[in-house]
Scaffold this motif. Structure first.
Motif, PDB file in Angstrom:
ATOM      1  N   MET A   1     -11.634   4.385  19.656  1.00  8.44           N
ATOM      2  CA  MET A   1     -12.570   3.920  20.648  1.00  8.44           C
ATOM      3  C   MET A   1     -13.358   2.758  20.052  1.00  8.44           C
ATOM      4  N   THR A   2     -13.541   1.736  20.859  1.00  6.74           N
ATOM      5  CA  THR A   2     -14.324   0.578  20.438  1.00  6.74           C
ATOM      6  C   THR A   2     -15.776   0.751  20.880  1.00  6.74           C
ATOM      7  N   PRO A   3     -16.689  -0.013  20.304  1.00  7.01           N
ATOM      8  CA  PRO A   3     -18.082   0.070  20.761  1.00  7.01           C
ATOM      9  C   PRO A   3     -18.226  -0.256  22.253  1.00  7.01           C
ATOM     10  N   LYS A   4     -17.421  -1.193  22.718  1.00 10.56           N
ATOM     11  CA  LYS A   4     -17.482  -1.566  24.139  1.00 10.56           C
ATOM     12  C   LYS A   4     -17.072  -0.400  25.029  1.00 10.56           C
ATOM     13  N   SER A   5     -15.967   0.273  24.694  1.00  5.50           N
ATOM     14  CA  SER A   5     -15.535   1.413  25.508  1.00  5.50           C
ATOM     15  C   SER A   5     -16.521   2.567  25.378  1.00  5.50           C
ATOM     16  N   PHE A   8     -19.296   1.820  27.790  1.00  5.82           N
ATOM     17  CA  PHE A   8     -18.861   2.122  29.156  1.00  5.82           C
ATOM     18  C   PHE A   8     -18.854   3.628  29.406  1.00  5.82           C
ATOM     19  N   LEU A   9     -18.399   4.389  28.437  1.00 12.73           N
ATOM     20  CA  LEU A   9     -18.363   5.841  28.581  1.00 12.73           C
ATOM     21  C   LEU A   9     -19.777   6.420  28.653  1.00 12.73           C
ATOM     22  N   ALA A  10     -20.681   5.886  27.859  1.00 12.46           N
ATOM     23  CA  ALA A  10     -22.082   6.327  27.927  1.00 12.46           C
ATOM     24  C   ALA A  10     -22.684   6.006  29.291  1.00 12.46           C
ATOM     25  N   GLY A  11     -22.376   4.824  29.808  1.00  5.55           N
ATOM     26  CA  GLY A  11     -22.853   4.461  31.143  1.00  5.55           C
ATOM     27  C   GLY A  11     -22.309   5.393  32.205  1.00  5.55           C
ATOM     28  N   SER A  12     -21.053   5.788  32.058  1.00  3.21           N
ATOM     29  CA  SER A  12     -20.449   6.727  32.998  1.00  3.21           C
ATOM     30  C   SER A  12     -21.162   8.077  32.947  1.00  3.21           C
ATOM     31  N   CYS A  13     -21.476   8.536  31.755  1.00  2.00           N
ATOM     32  CA  CYS A  13     -22.178   9.818  31.612  1.00  2.00           C
ATOM     33  C   CYS A  13     -23.574   9.755  32.230  1.00  2.00           C
ATOM     34  N   ILE A  14     -24.286   8.676  31.969  1.00  2.00           N
ATOM     35  CA  ILE A  14     -25.648   8.541  32.486  1.00  2.00           C
ATOM     36  C   ILE A  14     -25.656   8.477  34.008  1.00  2.00           C
ATOM     37  N   ALA A  55     -13.409   1.431  33.353  1.00  2.00           N
ATOM     38  CA  ALA A  55     -13.566   0.339  32.391  1.00  2.00           C
ATOM     39  C   ALA A  55     -13.441   0.854  30.956  1.00  2.00           C
ATOM     40  N   ALA A  56     -13.983   2.037  30.681  1.00  2.00           N
ATOM     41  CA  ALA A  56     -13.878   2.616  29.337  1.00  2.00           C
ATOM     42  C   ALA A  56     -12.431   2.932  28.989  1.00  2.00           C
ATOM     43  N   VAL A  57     -11.701   3.505  29.927  1.00  2.00           N
ATOM     44  CA  VAL A  57     -10.297   3.847  29.680  1.00  2.00           C
ATOM     45  C   VAL A  57      -9.463   2.582  29.494  1.00  2.00           C
ATOM     46  N   ARG A  58      -9.686   1.591  30.329  1.00  2.00           N
ATOM     47  CA  ARG A  58      -8.927   0.341  30.205  1.00  2.00           C
ATOM     48  C   ARG A  58      -9.200  -0.346  28.871  1.00  2.00           C
ATOM     49  N   ASP A  59     -10.469  -0.371  28.466  1.00  2.48           N
ATOM     50  CA  ASP A  59     -10.801  -1.016  27.204  1.00  2.48           C
ATOM     51  C   ASP A  59     -10.206  -0.245  26.023  1.00  2.48           C
ATOM     52  N   ALA A  60     -10.250   1.060  26.077  1.00  2.08           N
ATOM     53  CA  ALA A  60      -9.685   1.856  24.990  1.00  2.08           C
ATOM     54  C   ALA A  60      -8.161   1.673  24.914  1.00  2.08           C
ATOM     55  N   ARG A  61      -7.505   1.637  26.056  1.00  6.20           N
ATOM     56  CA  ARG A  61      -6.054   1.432  26.063  1.00  6.20           C
ATOM     57  C   ARG A  61      -5.673   0.033  25.581  1.00  6.20           C
ATOM     58  N   ALA A  62      -6.488  -0.951  25.897  1.00  7.26           N
ATOM     59  CA  ALA A  62      -6.194  -2.315  25.498  1.00  7.26           C
ATOM     60  C   ALA A  62      -6.323  -2.497  23.981  1.00  7.26           C
TER      61      ALA A  62
END
Length: 65
Positions: A1-5, A8-14, A55-62
């Motif tokens: 996982m990157t810091p960017k993803s 995004f994941l933290a934003g999804s949780c919030i 966005a988190a999943v796409r960034d992690a896959r990329a």
């Protein structure tokens, strides 16, 4: 996982927590912030949860090596 993803994941949780909290507030009958504002928060947080998660999943896959 990157810091960017991770962000995004933290934003999804919030936003998911905001959506659940808004649902509970609206079901109580007397929301602390008022019905209109709480409904607006709910209406905004539901699609944002999905967008942040995708966005988190796409960034992690990329960034898979």
């Amino acid at each position: 996982m990157t810091p960017k993803s991770g962000l995004f994941l933290a934003g999804s949780c919030i936003t998911a927590i905001a959506a659940v909290g808004s649902m509970f507030e609206l079901s109580s009958g007397q929301p602390d912030l008022g019905t209109e504002i709480t409904a607006i928060i709910l209406a905004i947080s539901i699609p944002l949860t999905g967008l942040f998660f995708v966005a988190a999943v796409r960034d992690a896959r990329a960034n898979i090596k």
